[in-house]
Design a protein around this motif. Structure first.
Motif, PDB file in Angstrom:
ATOM      1  N   ILE A 218       0.824  -1.205   0.000  1.00  0.00           N
ATOM      2  CA  ILE A 218       0.000   0.000   0.000  1.00  0.00           C
ATOM      3  C   ILE A 218       0.860   1.257   0.000  1.00  0.00           C
ATOM      4  O   ILE A 218       0.439   2.328  -0.439  1.00  0.00           O
TER       5      ILE A 218
ATOM      6  N   ILE B  95      -5.793  -0.925  -5.245  1.00  0.00           N
ATOM      7  CA  ILE B  95      -6.678  -1.272  -4.130  1.00  0.00           C
ATOM      8  C   ILE B  95      -7.325  -2.633  -4.351  1.00  0.00           C
ATOM      9  O   ILE B  95      -7.122  -3.576  -3.586  1.00  0.00           O
TER      10      ILE B  95
ATOM     11  N   SER C 276      -9.046   8.150   1.262  1.00  0.00           N
ATOM     12  CA  SER C 276      -7.894   7.331   1.649  1.00  0.00           C
ATOM     13  C   SER C 276      -8.289   6.263   2.657  1.00  0.00           C
ATOM     14  O   SER C 276      -7.872   5.102   2.548  1.00  0.00           O
TER      15      SER C 276
ATOM     16  N   THR D  66     -10.514   3.541   0.736  1.00  0.00           N
ATOM     17  CA  THR D  66      -9.779   2.685  -0.184  1.00  0.00           C
ATOM     18  C   THR D  66      -8.759   1.817   0.553  1.00  0.00           C
ATOM     19  O   THR D  66      -8.564   0.642   0.189  1.00  0.00           O
ATOM     20  N   THR D  67      -8.132   2.372   1.586  1.00  0.00           N
ATOM     21  CA  THR D  67      -7.178   1.574   2.369  1.00  0.00           C
ATOM     22  C   THR D  67      -7.884   0.422   3.076  1.00  0.00           C
ATOM     23  O   THR D  67      -7.368  -0.700   3.127  1.00  0.00           O
ATOM     24  N   SER D  68      -9.074   0.671   3.591  1.00  0.00           N
ATOM     25  CA  SER D  68      -9.843  -0.387   4.254  1.00  0.00           C
ATOM     26  C   SER D  68     -10.229  -1.481   3.266  1.00  0.00           C
ATOM     27  O   SER D  68     -10.174  -2.675   3.590  1.00  0.00           O
TER      28      SER D  68
ATOM     29  N   SER E 139      -8.620  -2.280   0.506  1.00  0.00           N
ATOM     30  CA  SER E 139      -7.407  -3.010   0.165  1.00  0.00           C
ATOM     31  C   SER E 139      -7.034  -4.000   1.262  1.00  0.00           C
ATOM     32  O   SER E 139      -6.696  -5.157   0.985  1.00  0.00           O
ATOM     33  N   TYR E 140      -7.106  -3.575   2.513  1.00  0.00           N
ATOM     34  CA  TYR E 140      -6.758  -4.444   3.645  1.00  0.00           C
ATOM     35  C   TYR E 140      -7.681  -5.662   3.691  1.00  0.00           C
ATOM     36  O   TYR E 140      -7.230  -6.800   3.894  1.00  0.00           O
TER      37      TYR E 140
END
Length: 272
Positions: A21, A72, A150, A153-155, A157-158
Motif C-alpha cells: 500500500i 486497491i 484514503s 480505499t485503504t480499508s 485493500s486491507y
C-alpha cells in the motif's frame, strides 16, 4: 495436521500489505510498471517460506514478470498469490505457470473494477459531499475528501488482501461470479447520479437577461421560462455537456474552454 499448519502469521501478511500500500505506485516504469513493488512486498514472505537460496531466487524471479493493476482491488491477487506460495512451500504441486497465469489473467479485470468503484464512483461522491463546505470557504473541504477517500480505499485493500489469503486461489473466481461486485457498482452508480443531479441543480446557474415589453410592461424573458419549467436552462446545459462527452467524445478541456468562451460572449452581448 502438519500439511494444514500455517507457515505465515497474521503479522507477516499485514506487513506485506503495508509494503504494497505504501509502494504500489512508486516503482512504476514503462517496462514493468508495478512489478518491483509486487516483488518487494512479497520478499519478506518468500524469505520466510523458502530457506534455500536457490528456491528463494526462483521465487523472486517468478514475480519479476510484468504486473500492473489497480492498487486497491488488485490486493486480492496478492493475497491469493501468498496463499499459493505458502502451499507450494509445503509441497503442493503448484507450478510457476499457475501462479504467473493467475496474476496476468486477473490483473486486468480487477483493475477495471477498481477504477470504476474507487476512482469513478467513491471519489466523485465524496468530493461532491464536501463541495458545500468548499463554497462556504471552509478549509475542511480541502483536506476532508483526501482523508475520507484514503480511509475507504485503504480499508478495502486491507480486507481484500486478507480475503485472498484466507480463501486461496479460488476466491477471485467466487468474488467475480457471485454478483456482489456488480450489485455494488450498480448501487454506487445510482447514488452517483443522484449526487450529480443535486450538484447540478445547486451549482449550475444559467438565466437570460433580455427583457420584452408586453402590454406596456417590461418583463424578463427568464420569468416566462421559469413559468414553463423552473431550472430549464441549467438542466439543458448539463444534458448538452453530457451529450458531448458521452456520444460525441469531446475532450473535457475543449468543453471547459467552450463554456468559458460562450459565457464571456453571452455576457458581452447582454444575453446573460
Amino acid at each position: 495436521m502438519e500439511e494444514n499448519k500455517k507457515l505465515l502469521t497474521k503479522k507477516d501478511i499485514r506487513r506485506s500489505w503495508m509494503y504494497w500500500i505504501g509502494t504500489c505506485e512508486l516503482s512504476n516504469s514503462f517496462e514493468r510498471l508495478q512489478t518491483l513493488a509486487f516483488a518487494a512486498c512479497l520478499a519478506p514472505i518468500l524469505k520466510k517460506l523458502y530457506k534455500e537460496d536457490a528456491d528463494l531466487k526462483d521465487a523472486l524471479n517468478r514475480h519479476m514478470t510484468f504486473f500492473n493493476t489497480e492498487g486497491i482491488w488488485g490486493s486480492l491477487i496478492h493475497g491469493i498469490v501468498i496463499a499459493m506460495e505458502e502451499e507450494r512451500a509445503k509441497g503442493e504441486d503448484i507450478s510457476d505457470e499457475m501462479i504467473t497465469g493467475l496474476k496476468t489473467g486477473f490483473m486486468g479485470p480487477l483493475a477495471g473494477i477498481g477504477d470504476t468503484v474507487d476512482w469513478g464512483t467513491i471519489r466523485p461522491i465524496v468530493i461532491g459531499l464536501f463541495l458545500p463546505l468548499a463554497s462556504a470557504g471552509s478549509w475542511i473541504a480541502g483536506l476532508g475528501p483526501f482523508v475520507v477517500v484514503s480511509l475507504m480505499t485503504t480499508s478495502i485493500s486491507y480486507y481484500l488482501w486478507h480475503l485472498g489469503y484466507r480463501v486461496g486461489r479460488k476466491s477471485i473466481l467466487q468474488v467475480l461470479k457471485d454478483g456482489r461486485i456488480n450489485q455494488f457498482i450498480t448501487a454506487s452508480s445510482v447514488l452517483g447520479m443522484f449526487m450529480m443531479g443535486i450538484l447540478s441543480s445547486q451549482y449550475v446557474k444559467l438565466s437570460l437577461k433580455p427583457e420584452i415589453v408586453v402590454n406596456g410592461e417590461t418583463t424578463g424573458i427568464q420569468s416566462y421560462i421559469d413559468q414553463i419549467l423552473p431550472g430549464l436552462l441549467p438542466v439543458t446545459a448539463v444534458f448538452i455537456i453530457y451529450y458531448l462527452i458521452r456520444y460525441r467524445k469531446v475532450k473535457y478541456t475543449h468543453i471547459l474552454l467552450g463554456v468559458l468562451l460562450f459565457s464571456l460572449v453571452g455576457a458581452l452581448v447582454g444575453l446573460f
